[in-house]
Design a protein around this motif. Structure first.
Motif, PDB file in Angstrom:
ATOM      1  N   VAL A 173      -0.600 -17.654  -5.819  1.00 18.15           N
ATOM      2  CA  VAL A 173      -1.792 -18.319  -6.353  1.00 18.15           C
ATOM      3  C   VAL A 173      -1.611 -18.438  -7.864  1.00 18.15           C
ATOM      4  O   VAL A 173      -1.425 -17.429  -8.543  1.00 18.15           O
ATOM      5  N   THR A 174      -1.610 -19.657  -8.371  1.00 16.64           N
ATOM      6  CA  THR A 174      -1.388 -19.861  -9.808  1.00 16.64           C
ATOM      7  C   THR A 174      -2.571 -20.593 -10.432  1.00 16.64           C
ATOM      8  O   THR A 174      -3.341 -21.264  -9.747  1.00 16.64           O
ATOM      9  N   ARG A 175      -2.691 -20.439 -11.754  1.00 14.28           N
ATOM     10  CA  ARG A 175      -3.756 -21.122 -12.504  1.00 14.28           C
ATOM     11  C   ARG A 175      -3.054 -22.005 -13.512  1.00 14.28           C
ATOM     12  O   ARG A 175      -2.091 -21.571 -14.148  1.00 14.28           O
ATOM     13  N   ILE A 176      -3.521 -23.256 -13.691  1.00 11.93           N
ATOM     14  CA  ILE A 176      -2.901 -24.129 -14.689  1.00 11.93           C
ATOM     15  C   ILE A 176      -3.050 -23.501 -16.078  1.00 11.93           C
ATOM     16  O   ILE A 176      -4.041 -22.819 -16.348  1.00 11.93           O
ATOM     17  N   ALA A 177      -2.052 -23.738 -16.939  1.00 10.86           N
ATOM     18  CA  ALA A 177      -2.088 -23.184 -18.291  1.00 10.86           C
ATOM     19  C   ALA A 177      -3.126 -23.921 -19.124  1.00 10.86           C
ATOM     20  O   ALA A 177      -3.332 -25.120 -18.975  1.00 10.86           O
ATOM     21  N   MET A 178      -3.805 -23.189 -19.973  1.00 11.61           N
ATOM     22  CA  MET A 178      -4.775 -23.816 -20.875  1.00 11.61           C
ATOM     23  C   MET A 178      -4.196 -23.706 -22.284  1.00 11.61           C
ATOM     24  O   MET A 178      -3.612 -22.704 -22.634  1.00 11.61           O
ATOM     25  N   GLY A 179      -4.373 -24.717 -23.063  1.00  8.37           N
ATOM     26  CA  GLY A 179      -3.839 -24.610 -24.412  1.00  8.37           C
ATOM     27  C   GLY A 179      -4.236 -25.755 -25.304  1.00  8.37           C
ATOM     28  O   GLY A 179      -5.300 -26.338 -25.153  1.00  8.37           O
ATOM     29  N   MET A 180      -3.322 -26.066 -26.240  1.00  2.09           N
ATOM     30  CA  MET A 180      -3.641 -27.031 -27.269  1.00  2.09           C
ATOM     31  C   MET A 180      -3.543 -28.459 -26.734  1.00  2.09           C
ATOM     32  O   MET A 180      -2.598 -28.783 -26.040  1.00  2.09           O
ATOM     33  N   PRO A 181      -4.517 -29.304 -27.074  1.00  2.00           N
ATOM     34  CA  PRO A 181      -4.368 -30.706 -26.699  1.00  2.00           C
ATOM     35  C   PRO A 181      -3.204 -31.310 -27.493  1.00  2.00           C
ATOM     36  O   PRO A 181      -3.069 -31.032 -28.699  1.00  2.00           O
ATOM     37  N   VAL A 182      -2.372 -32.116 -26.828  1.00  5.20           N
ATOM     38  CA  VAL A 182      -1.233 -32.735 -27.505  1.00  5.20           C
ATOM     39  C   VAL A 182      -1.739 -33.668 -28.607  1.00  5.20           C
ATOM     40  O   VAL A 182      -2.694 -34.404 -28.401  1.00  5.20           O
ATOM     41  N   GLY A 183      -1.113 -33.584 -29.775  1.00  7.52           N
ATOM     42  CA  GLY A 183      -1.505 -34.445 -30.886  1.00  7.52           C
ATOM     43  C   GLY A 183      -2.650 -33.887 -31.701  1.00  7.52           C
ATOM     44  O   GLY A 183      -3.161 -34.532 -32.610  1.00  7.52           O
ATOM     45  N   SER A 184      -3.075 -32.657 -31.378  1.00 12.53           N
ATOM     46  CA  SER A 184      -4.211 -32.099 -32.123  1.00 12.53           C
ATOM     47  C   SER A 184      -3.728 -31.269 -33.312  1.00 12.53           C
ATOM     48  O   SER A 184      -2.550 -31.013 -33.469  1.00 12.53           O
ATOM     49  N   ASP A 185      -4.653 -30.867 -34.145  1.00  8.55           N
ATOM     50  CA  ASP A 185      -4.367 -30.040 -35.313  1.00  8.55           C
ATOM     51  C   ASP A 185      -5.019 -28.687 -35.058  1.00  8.55           C
ATOM     52  O   ASP A 185      -6.171 -28.630 -34.613  1.00  8.55           O
ATOM     53  N   LEU A 186      -4.282 -27.588 -35.338  1.00 12.03           N
ATOM     54  CA  LEU A 186      -4.809 -26.238 -35.071  1.00 12.03           C
ATOM     55  C   LEU A 186      -6.176 -26.026 -35.706  1.00 12.03           C
ATOM     56  O   LEU A 186      -7.019 -25.326 -35.168  1.00 12.03           O
TER      57      LEU A 186
END
Ligand SMILES: [Zn+2]
Length: 204
Positions: A173-186
């Motif tokens: 059972v896996t969960r999709i990774a959550m993270g930074m939107p591509v093209g965004s600025d931290l």
């Protein structure tokens, strides 16, 4: 709302029942409808009727479909050993757009939300466990269930709930990774997203 004629008020009230439509949007739509040419309205009415008449939930995955089972469940070229669980049909479309997922889907039509009184029985969950049995899956053993519910409190709660249901069955059972939107600025990313992005970091 005494300012409008009764039929207009009724139309506005009906439109307000649609998701994400507040009073102002309902008024705007109502005025658009009143000013629209007859032919445009006939097309809209026909489209509403047709969708109600022809679209059903796939009996296997609950996707909206014209043919049952849906084209994903019926396709021999899809990998029936991997099931991606999503909240809504439009989430399925989002995953499908990547063209990188070759498995099949399970659409919940919602997420758990104690605030909105949505419990497990309100979700399309009852046909998930049976389809994990090879005898109900054309003999194919399901080896992985990917939980692709939204990265919201409700989505996380739903993923945790399903994970607890499935873990005893011994499949992955896996969960999709959550993270930074591509093209965004931290600088503009909220702290929950930043936290998830750090937690899900990988070697490069
Ligand atoms: Zn299906």
């Amino acid at each position: 709302m005494l300012e409008y004629a009764e039929p207009v008020t009724r139309l506005i009230d009906e439109l307000k029942r649609l998701p994400s439509i507040g009073h102002k949007s309902a008024q705007r739509l109502a005025f658009y409808i009143m000013r629209a040419p007859e032919a445009d309205l006939e097309r809209l009415i026909a489209a509403l009727r047709e969708v109600k008449e022809k679209i059903v939930l796939c009996s296997i995955c609950n996707n909206l479909t014209e043919i049952n089972p849906c084209r994903f469940c019926a396709s021999p070229s899809r990998d029936h050993s991997v099931i991606c669980v999503v909240e809504e049909p439009h989430s399925l479309v989002a995953v499908e757009k990547t063209r990188s997922f070759k498995g099949v889907y399970h659409v919940l039509h919602g997420s758990l939300s104690p605030i909105r009184h949505i419990g497990p029985s309100e979700l399309q969950l009852e046909n998930l466990l049976p389809r994990l049995k090879p005898e109900n899956n054309d003999g194919v053993v399901v080896r992985e269930v990917i939980l692709a519910t939204n990265p919201t409190t409700e989505g996380e709660a739903t993923a945790n709930y399903i994970s607890r249901l499935l873990k005893p069955l011994g499949l992955r059972v896996t969960r999709i990774a959550m993270g930074m939107p591509v093209g965004s600025d931290l600088e503009y990313v909220d702290e929950v997203t930043m936290d998830k992005a750090l937690a899900n970091r990988h070697e490069i």
